[in-house]
Structure formats: C-alpha cells, structure tokens
Design a protein around this motif. Structure first.
Motif, PDB file in Angstrom:
ATOM      1  N   UNK A 246     -14.742 124.566 -19.191  1.00  0.00           N
ATOM      2  CA  UNK A 246     -14.087 124.141 -17.614  1.00  0.00           C
ATOM      3  C   UNK A 246     -12.855 124.642 -17.094  1.00  0.00           C
ATOM      4  N   UNK A 247     -12.899 125.351 -16.176  1.00  0.00           N
ATOM      5  CA  UNK A 247     -11.863 126.467 -14.999  1.00  0.00           C
ATOM      6  C   UNK A 247     -11.577 125.967 -14.150  1.00  0.00           C
ATOM      7  N   UNK A 248      -9.756 125.952 -14.855  1.00  0.00           N
ATOM      8  CA  UNK A 248      -9.419 125.334 -13.861  1.00  0.00           C
ATOM      9  C   UNK A 248      -8.051 126.387 -13.034  1.00  0.00           C
ATOM     10  N   UNK A 288     -22.066 114.255  -7.910  1.00  0.00           N
ATOM     11  CA  UNK A 288     -21.185 113.363  -9.014  1.00  0.00           C
ATOM     12  C   UNK A 288     -22.161 114.027 -10.171  1.00  0.00           C
ATOM     13  N   UNK A 289     -22.880 114.998  -9.759  1.00  0.00           N
ATOM     14  CA  UNK A 289     -23.044 116.160 -11.154  1.00  0.00           C
ATOM     15  C   UNK A 289     -21.693 116.800 -12.056  1.00  0.00           C
ATOM     16  N   UNK A 290     -21.192 117.320 -11.024  1.00  0.00           N
ATOM     17  CA  UNK A 290     -19.779 117.529 -11.055  1.00  0.00           C
ATOM     18  C   UNK A 290     -19.028 116.788 -12.155  1.00  0.00           C
ATOM     19  N   UNK A 291     -19.220 115.485 -11.952  1.00  0.00           N
ATOM     20  CA  UNK A 291     -17.698 114.350 -12.742  1.00  0.00           C
ATOM     21  C   UNK A 291     -18.618 114.209 -13.887  1.00  0.00           C
ATOM     22  N   UNK A 292     -19.698 113.717 -14.154  1.00  0.00           N
ATOM     23  CA  UNK A 292     -20.641 113.771 -15.572  1.00  0.00           C
ATOM     24  C   UNK A 292     -20.696 114.673 -16.513  1.00  0.00           C
ATOM     25  N   UNK A 293     -20.913 116.122 -15.363  1.00  0.00           N
ATOM     26  CA  UNK A 293     -20.021 117.153 -16.661  1.00  0.00           C
ATOM     27  C   UNK A 293     -19.017 117.577 -17.396  1.00  0.00           C
ATOM     28  N   UNK A 294     -17.655 117.160 -16.225  1.00  0.00           N
ATOM     29  CA  UNK A 294     -16.121 117.218 -16.501  1.00  0.00           C
ATOM     30  C   UNK A 294     -15.654 116.219 -17.578  1.00  0.00           C
ATOM     31  N   UNK A 295     -16.453 114.701 -17.489  1.00  0.00           N
ATOM     32  CA  UNK A 295     -16.445 113.810 -17.862  1.00  0.00           C
ATOM     33  C   UNK A 295     -16.794 113.823 -19.963  1.00  0.00           C
ATOM     34  N   UNK A 296     -17.554 114.723 -19.647  1.00  0.00           N
ATOM     35  CA  UNK A 296     -18.888 114.654 -21.279  1.00  0.00           C
ATOM     36  C   UNK A 296     -17.907 115.918 -22.136  1.00  0.00           C
ATOM     37  N   UNK A 297     -17.772 117.050 -20.528  1.00  0.00           N
ATOM     38  CA  UNK A 297     -16.354 118.129 -21.857  1.00  0.00           C
ATOM     39  C   UNK A 297     -14.941 117.307 -22.587  1.00  0.00           C
ATOM     40  N   UNK A 298     -14.671 116.039 -21.210  1.00  0.00           N
ATOM     41  CA  UNK A 298     -13.422 115.905 -21.850  1.00  0.00           C
ATOM     42  C   UNK A 298     -13.637 114.311 -22.917  1.00  0.00           C
ATOM     43  N   UNK A 299     -15.014 114.052 -23.113  1.00  0.00           N
ATOM     44  CA  UNK A 299     -15.249 112.809 -24.435  1.00  0.00           C
ATOM     45  C   UNK A 299     -15.595 113.429 -25.505  1.00  0.00           C
ATOM     46  N   UNK A 300     -15.645 114.751 -25.009  1.00  0.00           N
ATOM     47  CA  UNK A 300     -16.203 115.599 -26.485  1.00  0.00           C
ATOM     48  C   UNK A 300     -14.466 115.913 -26.808  1.00  0.00           C
ATOM     49  N   UNK A 301     -13.505 116.396 -26.302  1.00  0.00           N
ATOM     50  CA  UNK A 301     -12.440 116.830 -26.657  1.00  0.00           C
ATOM     51  C   UNK A 301     -12.113 115.413 -27.325  1.00  0.00           C
ATOM     52  N   UNK A 302     -11.902 114.186 -26.908  1.00  0.00           N
ATOM     53  CA  UNK A 302     -10.872 113.131 -26.729  1.00  0.00           C
ATOM     54  C   UNK A 302     -11.447 111.947 -28.294  1.00  0.00           C
ATOM     55  N   UNK A 303     -13.023 112.461 -28.440  1.00  0.00           N
ATOM     56  CA  UNK A 303     -13.713 110.945 -29.207  1.00  0.00           C
ATOM     57  C   UNK A 303     -14.218 111.760 -30.774  1.00  0.00           C
ATOM     58  N   UNK A 304     -14.456 112.955 -30.648  1.00  0.00           N
ATOM     59  CA  UNK A 304     -14.731 113.525 -31.098  1.00  0.00           C
ATOM     60  C   UNK A 304     -14.615 114.997 -32.244  1.00  0.00           C
ATOM     61  N   UNK A 305     -12.959 115.130 -32.252  1.00  0.00           N
ATOM     62  CA  UNK A 305     -12.418 116.348 -32.433  1.00  0.00           C
ATOM     63  C   UNK A 305     -10.886 116.590 -33.855  1.00  0.00           C
ATOM     64  N   UNK A 306     -11.284 117.196 -34.248  1.00  0.00           N
ATOM     65  CA  UNK A 306     -10.142 117.192 -35.125  1.00  0.00           C
ATOM     66  C   UNK A 306      -9.247 117.252 -34.820  1.00  0.00           C
TER      67      UNK A 306
END
Length: 323
Positions: A246-248, A288-306
């Motif tokens: 993700x680039x901001x 919707x594709x943008x939002x879907x991929x962004x949410x996937x990246x955020x979920x990886x960070x929020x749910x699966x990371x040390x």
C-alpha cells in the motif's frame, strides 16, 4: 513508529518538485486537468469536441495513460480557461511527464513491464506498507542476499554476466531512491515468519541479512512485523502470491494505491477519485477491488502478525540460528 501525524493528514511531497517522477507527474497532470474540467462543468466528450480530439484521448490524458502531447495539453488548458497559476502547474507537470524514469536508460531491458509503475511511484510515497510471503522485502535486502535471490532466477551461463550485475545495481539504486532519501517514507514491513528460516544462501549471507533487518527495526520510521505461521490470514490469490504493498501519498498528493503481485504480473488498484455525481452512485467493481485489497492487507497486519517487540526477538533468534 514515528510520532508524525497519520499519512492522510501529512502533506504530500511536492508534485512539481525536482524529485517528482515521470509517472507521478503524468498522473497528477491528469488529475489536475480532470479537476479543472469538472469545475467548468464539462464532460469528457464536450471537452474533446472543443479541442478537436477524441473522447478516449481526453480519458487517457486524465487517467495518466501514456505520454501526453504538448498540443493536446495546451489546447485543453486554453479550452478550460484555467487561470495563470493552474496553467503554470499544468505545464510544469507536463514537462516532468516528458522526463525519463530513473530506470529507463541503464535498466530498461531488465525491468519487467508490470513493475514500472511501482518503481515510478514508490519514491513519492510518504507511507509504505509492504507484505512479502516468501522472501525478505526487496527494499530491505542486503546486496549479498539480493545477489543470491537474483542468481537463482538466472540461467547458469548468466551468473557472472552483465545481467546479474545490472539486476543487482538496479535493486541497490531502488533502495537508495526510496529508503535512502533525506526524508524517507514511514515503512511498515510485513513478512512471513518462514522468511526467518528460508535459505537463499549460506550463513555468511543469511546472518548479515538478519542483522540488517534487526538494525532497521530500531529506526523510528520503520516497523517490521512477521506474519506468524499459526496466524489465520485470508487465503486468496493476493495474499498467497507473494507481495502486496500500500502506497500513501499524503494530503494534496496522488490517490493512495494498492499493488498486488502475481506470477509475472501485477495489479494496481488506486483509491477512487470521485466527483459528487459519482459518489451518489454505487461503487464500481474497480473501486471495490481497491477496497477489498486494502482490507486484506489491513487484516493481515491486524489479525496474523507478531507485535513489533516480538518480531525483534524473532530476529534476534534468527541471528543466533545463522551464527
């Protein structure tokens, strides 16, 4: 992490400054023209008729596809009756859009087409979130680690040839242009836990790479986190293929973007820039594709990371493992 304001509240890098890339200038030129057209209450077709070009030509200009033509840009600015400040900005962006990208001369033959847009934009970002499932992120690789990765992808006869040297030189220069800036972007780097054990070379390659990551993890603008092997992540093509980013770009800059890499290809999803009329309609599939991929990246960070602290301990263990 740095105590700076969140990216959306931070100003973008100067879009017409000396460090502005060709890709960024081309996109910003299109956005500027679109904003002026909408302010004039004209459709793309109406503007096209005024400047005697096709509607697809105006569409490509506004979406930043291809290299703009001076005649078209000047005719559009005249037809829209932009003020002096807007005209000057448009022409500065146009001139920047004609300049070559940093990789176009020396590295043109070895740069995959799908990667060029990313290479032209990442140095303009003020915040990067990267996810890699198999290897240390390219922006964080040591030269020795990068050389091992590159070598395994080449034919044996190319190992000591010019292509090997060019690919390594390009990776090093890319790192300098992004992370070696005087004001580097804030970076959140997510890597699969398996990266800590996956060999790309002997201990003499692996240990310095882990030490390098450990040193980076202590920098105020860098956060390194590992996606745990027993962590649950959404398993689809984007999360399993290898890389996402993700680039901001900050307030007043380019629309935020998500990059998803597959095998020999990549998809780019930009945050939609929508007029008041468009906002009143349902989101398109592309939006919707943008939002879907962004949410996937955020979920990886929020749910699966040390956590960052635990991730630093994991790096300490990896350093010992390869010692």
């Amino acid at each position: 992490m740095s105590g700076d304001p969140i990216p959306i509240n931070r100003l973008a890098r100067p879009m017409a400054g000396p460090e502005t890339t060709k890709t960024a200038a081309t996109i910003m030129l299109g956005l500027t023209i679109r904003a002026e057209r909408e302010a004039a209450h004209l459709s793309q077709t109406q503007l096209a008729k005024r400047v005697l070009v096709s509607t697809p030509t105006i569409s490509r200009l506004e979406t930043g596809e291809g290299t703009p033509q001076r005649r078209t840009v000047e005719a559009v600015a005249k037809a829209l009756q932009v003020d002096t400040a807007a005209y000057d900005l448009i022409m500065v962006l146009f001139r920047k859009a004609l300049e070559p990208e940093w990789f176009q001369h020396r590295f043109s033959d070895i740069t995959p087409g799908y990667l060029k847009r990313l290479l032209g934009l990442e140095s303009m970002a003020i915040d990067l979130t990267l996810y890699d499932a198999r290897l240390v992120s390219g922006l964080l690789q040591t030269p020795e680690y990068a050389a091992s990765v590159i070598r395994t992808g080449l034919h044996l006869k190319e190992w000591d040839g010019p292509e090997m040297e060019l690919r390594l030189a390009q990776r090093v220069e890319r790192q300098q242009r992004v992370l070696g800036q005087a004001d580097p972007p804030r970076g959140t780097i997510l890597m699969d836990e398996s990266v800590l054990r996956r060999r790309v070379g002997p201990n003499q390659v692996m240990r310095p790479q882990m030490v390098h990551l450990r040193e980076l993890a202590d920098l105020p603008h860098v956060t390194i986190r590992f996606v745990l092997l027993d962590g649950m992540i959404a398993g689809n093509e984007a999360s399993m293929a290898g890389s996402m980013a993700q680039l901001q770009f900050g307030r007043g800059g380019l629309p935020d973007m998500v990059y998803a890499e597959g095998y020999g290809k990549a998809d780019y999803f930009s945050k939609p820039v929508r007029s008041a009329e468009e906002r009143a309609r349902p989101w398109s599939q592309k939006d919707n594709d943008y939002e879907r991929h962004l949410q996937l990246l955020l979920r990886i960070q929020g749910e699966a990371c040390a956590s960052p602290v635990r991730s630093r301990r994991m790096l300490d263990e990896a350093i010992k493992y390869f010692s």
